[in-house]
Design a protein around this motif. Structure first.
Motif, mmCIF file in Angstrom:
data_model
loop_
_atom_site.group_PDB
_atom_site.id
_atom_site.type_symbol
_atom_site.label_atom_id
_atom_site.label_comp_id
_atom_site.label_asym_id
_atom_site.label_seq_id
_atom_site.Cartn_x
_atom_site.Cartn_y
_atom_site.Cartn_z
ATOM 1 N N ASP A 90 0.835 -1.201 0.000
ATOM 2 C CA ASP A 90 0.000 0.000 0.000
ATOM 3 C C ASP A 90 0.877 1.260 0.000
ATOM 4 O OD1 ASP A 90 -2.966 0.940 0.606
ATOM 5 O OD2 ASP A 90 -1.634 2.185 1.825
ATOM 6 N N GLY A 91 0.462 2.235 -0.788
ATOM 7 C CA GLY A 91 1.245 3.462 -0.968
ATOM 8 C C GLY A 91 1.673 4.110 0.337
ATOM 9 N N ASP A 92 0.701 4.418 1.176
ATOM 10 C CA ASP A 92 1.012 5.081 2.456
ATOM 11 C C ASP A 92 2.010 4.256 3.258
ATOM 12 O OD1 ASP A 92 -0.193 7.582 2.756
ATOM 13 O OD2 ASP A 92 -2.159 6.713 3.149
ATOM 14 N N ASN A 93 1.818 2.923 3.300
ATOM 15 C CA ASN A 93 2.687 2.061 4.105
ATOM 16 C C ASN A 93 4.111 2.004 3.554
ATOM 17 O OD1 ASN A 93 0.358 1.653 5.477
ATOM 18 N ND2 ASN A 93 0.127 -0.523 5.021
ATOM 19 N N LEU A 94 4.236 1.830 2.241
ATOM 20 C CA LEU A 94 5.590 1.730 1.685
ATOM 21 C C LEU A 94 6.346 3.051 1.813
ATOM 22 C CD1 LEU A 94 4.533 -1.029 0.627
ATOM 23 C CD2 LEU A 94 6.258 -0.757 -1.135
ATOM 24 N N ARG A 95 5.591 4.151 1.858
ATOM 25 C CA ARG A 95 6.251 5.448 2.040
ATOM 26 C C ARG A 95 6.753 5.638 3.482
ATOM 27 N NH1 ARG A 95 5.915 9.549 -1.659
ATOM 28 N NH2 ARG A 95 4.924 9.045 -3.655
ATOM 29 N N HIS A 96 6.413 4.698 4.391
ATOM 30 C CA HIS A 96 6.991 4.724 5.736
ATOM 31 C C HIS A 96 8.356 4.030 5.763
ATOM 32 C CE1 HIS A 96 2.963 5.804 7.172
ATOM 33 N NE2 HIS A 96 3.557 6.183 8.270
ATOM 34 N N GLY A 97 8.660 3.224 4.728
ATOM 35 C CA GLY A 97 9.907 2.456 4.764
ATOM 36 C C GLY A 97 10.676 2.554 3.462
ATOM 37 N N LEU A 98 10.499 1.535 2.632
ATOM 38 C CA LEU A 98 11.240 1.446 1.359
ATOM 39 C C LEU A 98 11.279 2.785 0.597
ATOM 40 C CD1 LEU A 98 12.587 -0.381 -0.883
ATOM 41 C CD2 LEU A 98 10.276 -0.800 -1.742
ATOM 42 N N ASN A 99 10.148 3.485 0.579
ATOM 43 C CA ASN A 99 10.054 4.700 -0.246
ATOM 44 C C ASN A 99 9.981 5.988 0.568
ATOM 45 O OD1 ASN A 99 10.170 3.123 -2.510
ATOM 46 N ND2 ASN A 99 7.949 2.904 -2.678
ATOM 47 N N LYS A 100 10.546 5.924 1.793
ATOM 48 C CA LYS A 100 10.399 7.121 2.634
ATOM 49 C C LYS A 100 11.275 8.291 2.198
ATOM 50 C CE LYS A 100 13.283 5.542 6.474
ATOM 51 N NZ LYS A 100 13.179 5.059 7.842
ATOM 52 N N ASP A 101 12.176 8.029 1.257
ATOM 53 C CA ASP A 101 13.010 9.118 0.741
ATOM 54 C C ASP A 101 12.341 9.846 -0.433
ATOM 55 O OD1 ASP A 101 13.212 6.676 -0.698
ATOM 56 O OD2 ASP A 101 15.050 7.357 -1.675
ATOM 57 N N LEU A 102 11.118 9.444 -0.788
ATOM 58 C CA LEU A 102 10.478 10.013 -1.977
ATOM 59 C C LEU A 102 9.314 10.939 -1.628
ATOM 60 C CD1 LEU A 102 10.359 6.730 -4.110
ATOM 61 C CD2 LEU A 102 12.056 8.591 -4.263
ATOM 62 N N GLY A 103 9.172 11.986 -2.436
ATOM 63 C CA GLY A 103 8.053 12.912 -2.270
ATOM 64 C C GLY A 103 7.001 12.692 -3.351
ATOM 65 N N PHE A 104 6.403 13.784 -3.813
ATOM 66 C CA PHE A 104 5.288 13.653 -4.753
ATOM 67 C C PHE A 104 5.501 14.382 -6.081
ATOM 68 C CE2 PHE A 104 3.644 12.381 -0.693
ATOM 69 C CZ PHE A 104 2.854 11.286 -1.015
ATOM 70 N N ALA A 105 6.732 14.831 -6.332
ATOM 71 C CA ALA A 105 7.043 15.373 -7.660
ATOM 72 C C ALA A 105 6.922 14.218 -8.660
ATOM 73 C CB ALA A 105 8.454 15.942 -7.676
ATOM 74 N N ALA A 106 6.701 14.539 -9.935
ATOM 75 C CA ALA A 106 6.487 13.483 -10.938
ATOM 76 C C ALA A 106 7.615 12.445 -10.924
ATOM 77 C CB ALA A 106 6.344 14.104 -12.323
ATOM 78 N N GLU A 107 8.879 12.903 -10.788
ATOM 79 C CA GLU A 107 9.995 11.942 -10.833
ATOM 80 C C GLU A 107 10.028 11.073 -9.572
ATOM 81 O OE1 GLU A 107 10.244 15.233 -11.059
ATOM 82 O OE2 GLU A 107 11.935 16.040 -9.919
ATOM 83 N N ASP A 108 9.597 11.615 -8.440
ATOM 84 C CA ASP A 108 9.537 10.816 -7.212
ATOM 85 C C ASP A 108 8.409 9.791 -7.302
ATOM 86 O OD1 ASP A 108 11.565 12.397 -6.301
ATOM 87 O OD2 ASP A 108 10.665 12.800 -4.353
ATOM 88 N N ARG A 109 7.278 10.200 -7.844
ATOM 89 C CA ARG A 109 6.169 9.247 -8.008
ATOM 90 C C ARG A 109 6.608 8.134 -8.968
ATOM 91 N NH1 ARG A 109 0.752 11.762 -6.464
ATOM 92 N NH2 ARG A 109 1.084 13.999 -6.316
ATOM 93 N N ALA A 110 7.339 8.513 -10.028
ATOM 94 C CA ALA A 110 7.815 7.504 -10.999
ATOM 95 C C ALA A 110 8.748 6.503 -10.312
ATOM 96 C CB ALA A 110 8.519 8.187 -12.167
ATOM 97 N N GLU A 111 9.642 6.986 -9.472
ATOM 98 C CA GLU A 111 10.579 6.101 -8.770
ATOM 99 C C GLU A 111 9.838 5.233 -7.747
ATOM 100 O OE1 GLU A 111 13.401 5.016 -9.272
ATOM 101 O OE2 GLU A 111 14.135 4.254 -7.368
ATOM 102 N N ASN A 112 8.845 5.826 -7.086
ATOM 103 C CA ASN A 112 7.990 5.085 -6.147
ATOM 104 C C ASN A 112 7.356 3.893 -6.883
ATOM 105 O OD1 ASN A 112 6.337 4.610 -3.833
ATOM 106 N ND2 ASN A 112 4.700 5.885 -4.663
ATOM 107 N N ILE A 113 6.748 4.166 -8.002
ATOM 108 C CA ILE A 113 6.031 3.125 -8.745
ATOM 109 C C ILE A 113 7.024 2.119 -9.358
ATOM 110 C CG2 ILE A 113 4.449 2.708 -10.707
ATOM 111 C CD1 ILE A 113 3.305 4.022 -7.980
ATOM 112 N N ARG A 114 8.170 2.597 -9.790
ATOM 113 C CA ARG A 114 9.179 1.673 -10.345
ATOM 114 C C ARG A 114 9.620 0.661 -9.277
ATOM 115 N NH1 ARG A 114 14.259 0.297 -10.457
ATOM 116 N NH2 ARG A 114 14.836 1.751 -8.795
ATOM 117 N N ARG A 115 9.914 1.160 -8.086
ATOM 118 C CA ARG A 115 10.346 0.248 -7.010
ATOM 119 C C ARG A 115 9.222 -0.733 -6.659
ATOM 120 N NH1 ARG A 115 13.110 4.500 -2.722
ATOM 121 N NH2 ARG A 115 14.542 5.450 -4.215
#
Ligand SMILES: Nc1ncnc2c1ncn2[C@@H]1O[C@H](COP(=O)(O)OS(=O)(=O)O)[C@@H](OP(=O)(O)O)[C@H]1O
Ligand SMILES: Nc1ncnc2c1ncn2[C@@H]1O[C@H](COP(=O)(O)OP(=O)(O)O)[C@@H](O)[C@H]1O
Length: 208
Positions: free
Chosen positions: A66-91
């Motif tokens: 889940d988006g909110d959950n993964l942003r607490h760990g694996l993706n906590k270094d990412l924000g919501f700019a287009a390139e950060d969302r792209a990296e979030n989804i890629r991972r």
């Protein structure tokens, strides 16, 4: 001195004796990714959890990303700019691919607003095993729900780049399942779950 060798050179694929087919036999199911996309508040997490529970009850091994959950760990270094969302989804796409390879029914629920990012995740999986579920709920409905108060903050200009307000959401063009309001009424989580389970059953994912 830093190396001049590109980051992904001199690496080799190592095959293991136990493969996906063996794991699927053990689990009596076929690995896949159910990718739930939609606006904030459209019901992604609710559907993901209801579906996860239903599959568990049926004796199937599922796991929710889940988006909110993964942003607490694996993706906590990412924000919501287009390139950060792209990296979030890629991972997440790569992680979901591993879960599917493990033989699990992986349920991923992310706004994933960009078509190109979702298509890249689809391309990682074998044909038919990426099942895109579009929660096509109106902005009005999502904003009226606003369970976290984020739309209110976005309207007040206190959050910039909020999906649906001042950031884009690109609706899928060819998703496997589209769920929308009927006469202004949103189907219940249980009805949505039935629709997804029927699809998984029909395509043979719930058997080895
Ligand atoms: N600017 C902005 N835009 C959209 N959403 C925002 C933003 N800032 C924070 N949030 C919160 O982050 C959750 C979405 O995370 P995702 O990883 O799913 O987003 S994305 O796929 O990378 O776009 C989202 O959760 P959901 O409401 O469950 O969708 C929000 O709670
Ligand atoms: N099918 C539904 N019918 C009615 N309310 C729902 C439904 N799905 C979710 N909700 C409610 O809408 C709000 C947002 O749901 P949530 O699953 O958190 O959405 P998302 O993960 O897309 O942000 C929550 O308060 C939830 O209880």
């Amino acid at each position: 001195m830093s190396s001049t060798v590109p980051k992904s050179s001199n690496i080799f694929w190592h095959d293991c004796p136990v493969g996906k087919t063996d794991r699927q036999k053990l689990l009596k199911q076929k690995g896949c990714v159910v990718w739930i996309t939609g606006l904030s508040g459209s019901g992604k997490s609710t559907l993901a959890c209801t579906l996860g529970r239903e599959l568990h009850t049926r004796g199937k091994l599922a796991y929710v990303l889940d988006g909110d959950n993964l942003r607490h760990g694996l993706n906590k270094d990412l924000g919501f700019a287009a390139e950060d969302r792209a990296e979030n989804i890629r991972r997440v796409g790569e992680v979901a691919k591993l879960f599917a390879d493990a033989g699990l029914l992986c349920i991923a629920s992310f706004i994933s607003p960009y078509r190109r990012d979702r298509e890249s995740c689809r391309a990682l999986l074998s044909d038919g095993s990426f099942i895109e579920v579009f929660l096509n709920m109106s902005l009005e409905l999502c904003e009226a729900r606003d369970p976290k108060g984020l739309y209110k903050l976005a309207r007040a200009g206190k959050i910039k780049g909020f999906t649906g307000i001042d950031d884009p959401y690109e609706a899928p063009l060819n998703c496997e399942i589209e769920i929308k309001e009927l006469d202004g009424v949103c189907p219940s989580p249980s009805d949505m779950t039935k629709q997804v389970v029927a699809y998984l059953e029909d395509k043979g994912f719930l058997h080895e």
